[in-house]
Design an enzyme around this catalytic site. Structure first.
Site, PDB file in Angstrom:
ATOM      1  N   GLY A   1       0.816  -1.200   0.000  1.00 56.12           N
ATOM      2  CA  GLY A   1       0.000   0.000   0.000  1.00 56.12           C
ATOM      3  C   GLY A   1       0.846   1.245   0.000  1.00 56.12           C
ATOM      4  O   GLY A   1       2.069   1.188   0.190  1.00 56.12           O
ATOM      5  N   PRO A   2       0.227   2.389  -0.222  1.00 53.48           N
ATOM      6  CA  PRO A   2       0.975   3.651  -0.275  1.00 53.48           C
ATOM      7  C   PRO A   2       1.553   4.008   1.083  1.00 53.48           C
ATOM      8  O   PRO A   2       1.168   3.445   2.112  1.00 53.48           O
ATOM      9  CB  PRO A   2      -0.082   4.677  -0.725  1.00 53.48           C
ATOM     10  CG  PRO A   2      -1.387   4.063  -0.374  1.00 53.48           C
ATOM     11  CD  PRO A   2      -1.213   2.583  -0.470  1.00 53.48           C
ATOM     12  N   PRO A   3       2.483   4.969   1.119  1.00 52.32           N
ATOM     13  CA  PRO A   3       3.090   5.362   2.401  1.00 52.32           C
ATOM     14  C   PRO A   3       2.059   5.960   3.354  1.00 52.32           C
ATOM     15  O   PRO A   3       1.132   6.647   2.938  1.00 52.32           O
ATOM     16  CB  PRO A   3       4.140   6.411   1.990  1.00 52.32           C
ATOM     17  CG  PRO A   3       4.376   6.191   0.540  1.00 52.32           C
ATOM     18  CD  PRO A   3       3.094   5.675  -0.021  1.00 52.32           C
ATOM     19  N   GLY A   4       2.240   5.671   4.640  1.00 51.84           N
ATOM     20  CA  GLY A   4       1.432   6.327   5.663  1.00 51.84           C
ATOM     21  C   GLY A   4       0.116   5.668   5.992  1.00 51.84           C
ATOM     22  O   GLY A   4      -0.663   6.232   6.754  1.00 51.84           O
ATOM     23  N   VAL A   5      -0.167   4.455   5.450  1.00 57.25           N
ATOM     24  CA  VAL A   5      -1.447   3.812   5.743  1.00 57.25           C
ATOM     25  C   VAL A   5      -1.350   2.866   6.930  1.00 57.25           C
ATOM     26  O   VAL A   5      -2.318   2.188   7.255  1.00 57.25           O
ATOM     27  CB  VAL A   5      -1.994   3.065   4.509  1.00 57.25           C
ATOM     28  CG1 VAL A   5      -2.294   4.038   3.389  1.00 57.25           C
ATOM     29  CG2 VAL A   5      -1.023   2.000   4.040  1.00 57.25           C
ATOM     30  N   GLY A   6      -0.190   2.771   7.568  1.00 58.01           N
ATOM     31  CA  GLY A   6      -0.073   2.009   8.814  1.00 58.01           C
ATOM     32  C   GLY A   6       0.454   0.607   8.667  1.00 58.01           C
ATOM     33  O   GLY A   6       0.178  -0.245   9.517  1.00 58.01           O
ATOM     34  N   LYS A   7       1.224   0.319   7.617  1.00 58.16           N
ATOM     35  CA  LYS A   7       1.722  -1.044   7.411  1.00 58.16           C
ATOM     36  C   LYS A   7       2.678  -1.458   8.534  1.00 58.16           C
ATOM     37  O   LYS A   7       2.537  -2.531   9.133  1.00 58.16           O
ATOM     38  CB  LYS A   7       2.435  -1.131   6.055  1.00 58.16           C
ATOM     39  CG  LYS A   7       1.541  -0.811   4.869  1.00 58.16           C
ATOM     40  CD  LYS A   7       2.254  -1.020   3.562  1.00 58.16           C
ATOM     41  CE  LYS A   7       3.408  -0.065   3.358  1.00 58.16           C
ATOM     42  NZ  LYS A   7       2.980   1.326   3.263  1.00 58.16           N
ATOM     43  N   THR A   8       3.675  -0.619   8.810  1.00 60.79           N
ATOM     44  CA  THR A   8       4.672  -0.963   9.829  1.00 60.79           C
ATOM     45  C   THR A   8       4.065  -1.003  11.228  1.00 60.79           C
ATOM     46  O   THR A   8       4.299  -1.938  12.008  1.00 60.79           O
ATOM     47  CB  THR A   8       5.827   0.050   9.778  1.00 60.79           C
ATOM     48  OG1 THR A   8       6.380   0.072   8.458  1.00 60.79           O
ATOM     49  CG2 THR A   8       6.921  -0.335  10.760  1.00 60.79           C
TER      50      THR A   8
ATOM     51  N   LYS B   1     -13.844   5.754  -5.785  1.00 62.62           N
ATOM     52  CA  LYS B   1     -14.533   6.622  -6.739  1.00 62.62           C
ATOM     53  C   LYS B   1     -15.900   7.047  -6.205  1.00 62.62           C
ATOM     54  O   LYS B   1     -16.298   8.216  -6.337  1.00 62.62           O
ATOM     55  CB  LYS B   1     -14.672   5.901  -8.074  1.00 62.62           C
ATOM     56  CG  LYS B   1     -13.344   5.698  -8.797  1.00 62.62           C
ATOM     57  CD  LYS B   1     -13.509   4.938 -10.094  1.00 62.62           C
ATOM     58  CE  LYS B   1     -12.172   4.790 -10.808  1.00 62.62           C
ATOM     59  NZ  LYS B   1     -12.281   4.039 -12.066  1.00 62.62           N
TER      60      LYS B   1
ATOM     61  N   SER C   1     -10.470   3.599 -17.551  1.00 60.16           N
ATOM     62  CA  SER C   1     -11.799   3.766 -16.963  1.00 60.16           C
ATOM     63  C   SER C   1     -12.483   5.056 -17.375  1.00 60.16           C
ATOM     64  O   SER C   1     -13.633   5.285 -16.997  1.00 60.16           O
ATOM     65  CB  SER C   1     -11.702   3.711 -15.433  1.00 60.16           C
ATOM     66  OG  SER C   1     -10.942   4.783 -14.925  1.00 60.16           O
TER      67      SER C   1
END
Length: 827
Positions: free
Chosen positions: A361-368, A728, A685
């Site tokens: 996922g993108p940075p800052g979404v809480g993975k770590t 969306k 799309s």
């Protein structure tokens, strides 16, 4: 003037003058001179042409290359040239001897050298009964000076002791005092009174002797210190050698016993136990201080420091684990469910297979932070290594023991740090590894992350199998593009999308604001930040996938509130509303896409997904007279440009149905534009959006402003499935859109959309472009032109609506589709 106190002899000589630099020639002094200036060489040539006498006088400024008479001292020495030698480079070497003092009485205007009248000066000796004592003092001081200054030859002292003339004694001694300044030497030369010259010389010599004595003391002190240090070092070495002979074997024996005791406490495999015993036996036969013994000792230390079967007890209470996960993170249900599933299986089975998860996922979404929370919920130790920039296979597998300074790899080192065999192991930034001549670390991870192989992981340093099967490995990445396919195949990939506005709002209210209030010391103060204020910060001051910038902006807001609290006192309630945000955080940095003010021709609202979430994407089409050119602008990628061509081909293929001439396109140019041209855009799309704008511009029909759409098109007009439907629809809801047109194949994705969003809008599920045009264009002739088609499926007011009926269907009433039949909106 003291320099000319003596009487002149009356003898005057006309002599060539040789100006000297950095040297004073005294009477009875023999010195070699190197002469290079043309004027000086001419003076020597003139002296050699006569009786070889020349006047030697020093320059006042040695750096002057062309001295004038004013630049030369008047008192000098009348000397004679003993030897003369012309060198290959044009310079001259002469050996001169000083005869007697002299003073310039008149300068002759003469070229090419200096010529002057020189009057000879004789030494005078003033009557004094102290003359003998002064001479003895000078001789004694010179003797002391010679002893301190090793550069003066001893035979010079013998010759000085035999001198009985005051003037000659002074001139002889001054030559060997190398530290006397040039001006002081000139002063001694100008003194014709021998007694005064001796007194001045004695003073200078005493000062020089004091300096030499201080230097000698310093040298002696340094030497004694060095000798003492060397002596201490030697004695310490002897003492260590003696102690080594007396007690080394006992200490070594204790160390061997310690290894044996530690080995008994470890639950190693049979092969590992046998290997360690062999190494201990080998160490016993070595010299304790040998280099090989040190290598073996370090190897045994590493092996015996590993956990080898030590485990932490898992928390098997699924309800408690779920509570801890929800305390730390909002949302992220897929990952939480996977962990709770493992705990449930762990409670029912003794040897469940540990999951290998890859959070993308993108940075800052809480993975770590999510990995750390998983460890806490399971009551396991947590270790983390960052793989960003790692390019050496040895970082994972370690170095072989043959290398100096070899160590195990990061996997084994982290297990030692954790102290258990079943930690939660985070491999951060796994997509940012690289490779070079030292190997591929991604290939080394294949064994680590493969549940079929990691039960016998072999580190190069240990050179024995170690069981990693109970470790829960969690890897993180921003994209899958940097992860090799074989490595992806070994992991359970969980995609973490960017947070929606609703999720960011909940995270801010439940986690970020309380944390910032605590950090700013406002826990006991009534600070009320309204939901509208948080939404304003999210939409107008941040533009990101995660919540890092949101936390920074909220921290800035709360710090300014803290300043107000400190200024006003802690009483009362501090209310922060949406209208107050610009006062605290300044002018808004970003704008949110909103629907248009009125229906317009050739202007359609599309939907797009970026790394920061969903966005409203306007599409404009202009038709102008031309020759059939299709112009596409807005910094579009190749896929989007191909979608524009497909849209144009579809319109041309159905020109008769739309009431257009067959060759309409040859008389016009069509310009398709997506605003915000500095932002790159790509993807298929936007196909239905471009078709709608094209038909609207060609038929001069306005497009409804409260409708947004998304979907890929084919040349036959089919509308194909797209991705990112949740993001969306959230963007459409945020922008005030009432109706959203999506592909019918995306019906399954509606279950992920929050219920509150679906209740606030009408979702039309279409299969063909004709359904889109009939729905969105203000076109009375639509049914006549496009023909009869079944009414599309709709999702309205939280329930599915039948194609030919506006009423919600009920399964109990025999309806074919209802809210609970295949589509269940998220809460």
């Amino acid at each position: 003037m003291s320099s000319l106190k003596g009487e002149g002899t009356g003898e005057r000589l006309v002599l060539p003058l040789l100006p000297l630099r950095d040297i004073i020639v005294f009477p009875r002094m023999v010195v070699p001179l190197f002469v290079g200036r043309e004027k000086s060489i001419a003076a020597i040539d003139a002296a050699l042409a006569g009786d070889k006498e020349i006047f030697l006088a020093a320059q006042k400024r040695p750096r002057t290359n062309a001295p004038a008479p004013d630049d030369i001292y008047e008192v000098g020495t009348i000397g004679s040239i003993h030897q003369f030698h012309r060198l290959p480079d044009g310079t001259v070497k002469v050996l001169v001897e000083g005869r007697r003092r002299g003073v310039v009485r008149r300068w002759h205007e003469h070229e090419p050298h200096f010529l002057c009248d020189v009057e000879a000066l004789e030494d005078t000796v003033s009557a004094s009964v102290e003359i003998d004592g002064l001479m003895r003092s000078v001789q004694s001081s010179f003797e002391t000076y010679v002893k301190l200054n090793k550069r003066v030859p001893p035979e010079v002292l013998i010759s000085v002791q035999t001198l009985d003339e005051p003037g000659r004694l002074a001139d002889t001694v001054v030559v060997h005092l190398g530290s006397i300044k040039l001006t002081d030497r000139q002063g001694l030369l100008e003194m014709t009174d021998a007694v005064q010259r001796l007194e001045r010389l004695h003073e200078a010599m005493q000062a020089e002797i004091e300096i030499l004595q201080v230097e000698k003391k310093i040298r002696s002190r340094v030497k004694r210190q060095m000798e003492r240090t060397q002596k201490e070092y030697y004695l310490n070495e002897q003492m260590q050698a003696i102690q080594k002979e007396l007690g080394e074997r006992d200490e070594f024996k204790n160390e061997m016993q310690e290894f044996e005791d530690r080995l008994k406490k470890k639950r190693m495999s049979k092969d590992a136990m046998e290997r360690v015993r062999k190494e201990i036996k080998k160490l016993r036969m070595m010299q304790p201080m040998s280099a090989e013994a040190t290598v073996v000792r370090n190897y045994l230390d590493w092996i015996l420091a590993l956990p080898w079967g030590d485990r932490s007890d898992d928390r098997l209470d699924v309800v408690e684990a779920e509570k801890i996960l929800d305390e730390d993170h909002y949302g992220l249900k897929t990952v939480k469910e996977r962990v709770l599933e493992f705990l449930a299986v762990r409670a029912l089975s003794d040897k469940p297979r540990s999951p290998v998860l890859c959070l993308v996922g993108p940075p800052g979404v809480g993975k770590t932070s999510l990995a750390r929370s998983l460890a806490r919920s399971m009551n396991r130790k947590f270790v983390r290594i960052s793989l960003g920039g790692v390019r050496d296979e040895a970082e994972v597998r370690g170095h072989r023991r043959t290398y100096i300074g070899a160590l195990p790899g990061k996997i084994i080192q982290s297990l030692k740090k954790a102290g258990t065999d079943n930690p939660v192991f985070l491999l951060d930034e796994v997509d940012k590894m690289s490779t070079d001549f030292r190997g591929d670390p991604a290939a080394a991870l294949l064994e680590v992350l493969d549940p079929e192989q990691n039960a016998a992981f072999n580190d190069h340093y240990l050179d024995m199998d170690y069981d990693l099967s109970e470790v829960i490995f969690i890897t993180t990445a921003n994209t899958l593009g940097g992860i090799p396919l074989p490595l992806q195949d070994r992991m359970e990939i969980i995609q973490l999308s960017s947070y929606t506005e609703y999720e960011k709002l909940n995270i801010a209210v439940k986690y970020l604001v309380p944390r910032q209030l605590k950090e700013c010391g406002l826990e006991g103060v009534k600070v009320d930040i309204t939901e509208g204020a948080v939404r304003t910060v999210i939409n107008h001051y941040t533009h990101e996938a995660g919540v890092r910038s949101l936390e920074r902006e909220l921290g800035s807001l709360i710090r300014k509130v803290a300043r107000r609290v400190l200024k006003d006192g802690k009483g009362g309630t501090y209310l922060v509303e949406a209208r107050d945000i610009p006062k605290y955080l300044g002018v808004p940095k970003y704008r949110v896409g909103r629907k248009e003010e009125q229906d317009a021709i050739g202007l359609t609202a599309g939907l797009a997904v970026t790394s920061f979430g969903g966005e409203l994407l306007a599409n404009e089409v202009a038709v102008v007279p031309g020759k059939g050119k299709l112009i596409v602008t807005g910094k579009l990628g190749s896929v989007m440009q191909e979608s524009a061509q497909a849209a144009m081909s579809y319109v041309r293929a159905r020109s008769a149905i739309f009431g257009l001439e067959p060759d309409f396109y040859s008389k016009i140019d069509v310009h398709i534009h997506f605003p915000e041209g500095a932002i790159p855009k790509d993807g298929p799309s936007a196909g239905v959006t471009m078709v709608t704008s094209l038909v609207s511009a060609l038929l001069k029909l306005p497009v409804r402003r409260d409708v947004a759409m998304t979907g890929e098109i084919t040349l036959r007009g089919r509308v194909l499935e797209i991705g990112g439907l949740k993001e969306k629809l959230l963007a459409a809801h945020r922008g005030g859109i009432g109706t959203v047109i999506v592909p019918r194949d995306n019906r399954k994705d509606l279950r992920d959309v929050p219920r509150r969003v679906l209740k606030a809008m009408r979702v039309v599920l279409v299969e063909h472009v004709d359904d889109v045009l009939r729905e969105v264009l203000v076109w009375p002739e639509a049914n006549a032109r496009l023909g009869d088609r079944p009414k599309p499926m709709e999702y309205r007011d939280g329930a599915m609506v039948e194609e030919d009926d506006d009423r919600p269907l009920d399964r109990a009433a025999g309806g074919r589709r209802a809210a609970g039949d295949g589509v269940r909106p998220a809460g």
